[in-house]
Scaffold this motif. Sequence first.
Motif, mmCIF file in Angstrom:
data_model
loop_
_atom_site.group_PDB
_atom_site.id
_atom_site.type_symbol
_atom_site.label_atom_id
_atom_site.label_comp_id
_atom_site.label_asym_id
_atom_site.label_seq_id
_atom_site.Cartn_x
_atom_site.Cartn_y
_atom_site.Cartn_z
ATOM 1 N N THR A 90 -20.651 -34.468 10.195
ATOM 2 C CA THR A 90 -21.982 -34.918 9.588
ATOM 3 C C THR A 90 -22.748 -35.759 10.534
ATOM 4 N N ALA A 91 -21.785 -36.519 11.561
ATOM 5 C CA ALA A 91 -22.734 -37.132 12.627
ATOM 6 C C ALA A 91 -23.655 -35.626 13.471
ATOM 7 N N ILE A 92 -22.923 -34.726 13.544
ATOM 8 C CA ILE A 92 -23.562 -33.606 14.408
ATOM 9 C C ILE A 92 -24.549 -33.077 13.741
ATOM 10 N N LEU A 93 -24.554 -32.909 12.213
ATOM 11 C CA LEU A 93 -25.495 -32.420 11.484
ATOM 12 C C LEU A 93 -26.830 -33.031 11.421
ATOM 13 N N LYS A 94 -26.470 -34.564 11.512
ATOM 14 C CA LYS A 94 -27.555 -35.489 11.469
ATOM 15 C C LYS A 94 -28.226 -35.355 12.654
ATOM 16 N N GLU A 95 -27.733 -35.376 13.738
ATOM 17 C CA GLU A 95 -28.479 -35.122 14.998
ATOM 18 C C GLU A 95 -29.563 -33.844 14.952
ATOM 19 N N ARG A 96 -28.742 -32.651 14.673
ATOM 20 C CA ARG A 96 -29.462 -31.291 14.714
ATOM 21 C C ARG A 96 -30.381 -31.097 13.799
ATOM 22 N N LYS A 97 -30.140 -31.789 12.548
ATOM 23 C CA LYS A 97 -31.196 -31.656 11.571
ATOM 24 C C LYS A 97 -32.112 -32.677 11.396
ATOM 25 N N GLY A 98 -31.949 -33.886 12.321
ATOM 26 C CA GLY A 98 -33.071 -34.991 12.281
ATOM 27 C C GLY A 98 -33.046 -35.522 10.846
ATOM 28 N N LEU A 99 -31.685 -35.641 10.214
ATOM 29 C CA LEU A 99 -31.580 -36.303 9.023
ATOM 30 C C LEU A 99 -31.452 -37.836 9.058
ATOM 31 N N SER A 100 -31.905 -38.406 7.928
ATOM 32 C CA SER A 100 -31.490 -39.846 7.658
ATOM 33 C C SER A 100 -30.763 -39.890 6.449
ATOM 34 N N PHE A 101 -29.663 -41.055 6.716
ATOM 35 C CA PHE A 101 -28.776 -41.285 5.362
ATOM 36 C C PHE A 101 -29.080 -42.647 5.170
ATOM 37 N N LYS A 102 -28.879 -43.189 3.924
ATOM 38 C CA LYS A 102 -28.967 -44.511 3.446
ATOM 39 C C LYS A 102 -27.568 -45.178 4.214
ATOM 40 N N SER A 103 -26.583 -44.639 4.148
ATOM 41 C CA SER A 103 -25.205 -45.228 4.509
ATOM 42 C C SER A 103 -25.068 -44.634 6.300
ATOM 43 N N LEU A 104 -24.336 -45.478 6.718
ATOM 44 C CA LEU A 104 -24.086 -45.260 8.135
ATOM 45 C C LEU A 104 -23.360 -43.877 8.171
#
Length: 318
Positions: free
Chosen positions: A159-173
């Motif tokens: 999920t951390a890698i996915l977040k960087e690649r897709k430029g996502l933001s999540f409410k929780s850490l």
Amino acid sequence: MTGLIMKYLGNPTLNKMEDSACLPGINGRMAFTTDSFVVSPAFFSGGDIGKLAVCGTVNDLAAAGAKPLFLTAGLILEEGFSIRSLEKILISMKKTAFEAGVTIVAGDTKVVERGKADKIFINTSGLGSINQSCGELSVSNAAPGDAVIISGTLGDHETAILKERKGLSFKSLVKSDCAPLYGMIKPLLRLGKSLHSMRDATRGGLAAVLNEIAASSGVDLMIYGSRIPVNKAVKAACGLFGFDPLFMANEGKMAVICDSGVKNRVLKILRKHKYGRKAAIIGEVLRRNKSPKVYEKTDSGGERIVLMPEGEMLPRIC
Ligand code: MG
């Protein structure tokens, strides 16, 4: 380049700059492993390729019940890769090696032309000494009645890698779980032969590990969806992309198969360690079977077969 690497990774063995590291003898059994790291991006929440390259290899040693002792590091850099980034990666390797109690005793660096590699690749090999109280840990040792335990939440690294690649933001850490696990595993080894199999659930996630154990041991496994620990952000990512935490990569989680008589002790030991706080008993080994399968009782009360993941959901996650 050598100066920079020595500045961070130098130690009495490496500083000698011999063709080979000459090491003291080890009494008893040894474990030896290698892995290559190509993660993209090289920096992500909770870690970077340097931390990953140390953790990935020491965790494979830990899964064999081995105390990590020595590591080699081979760096392949793309021409133009920033020195500052390299420095950050070296610092992170140094810190993680220190935490893992392992010494980097040999290394190599190659630079290839622009476009012939993507920024930085790292290969690490690790040598460890197998704890004497440790029984024969093997993926083929799972037996009917055994408990299936996971040392914590699933899917955080991917999920951390996915977040960087897709430029996502999540409410929780969202943070990779990348961590060296021998410290957590060591007190488990006292359980000796009651401990049957261990494997760190990396690429392919817990689904891959459980299928490997089922196939090698010739047993059916049952896990219970409601008992599997998953962080909120991972659930959100799974909802968004249709992923399943069972199939997502981790870099700091150990799956443990043990005699059911010691399962509560295993849980207690794991939960005492900072990397095992959310450990859970998630299932059991059912029976011997010539065509072994992994089953999951889902939250809704249904039952499904957890298949061996084919191919990769995301390339270059480790
Ligand atoms: Mg492994």
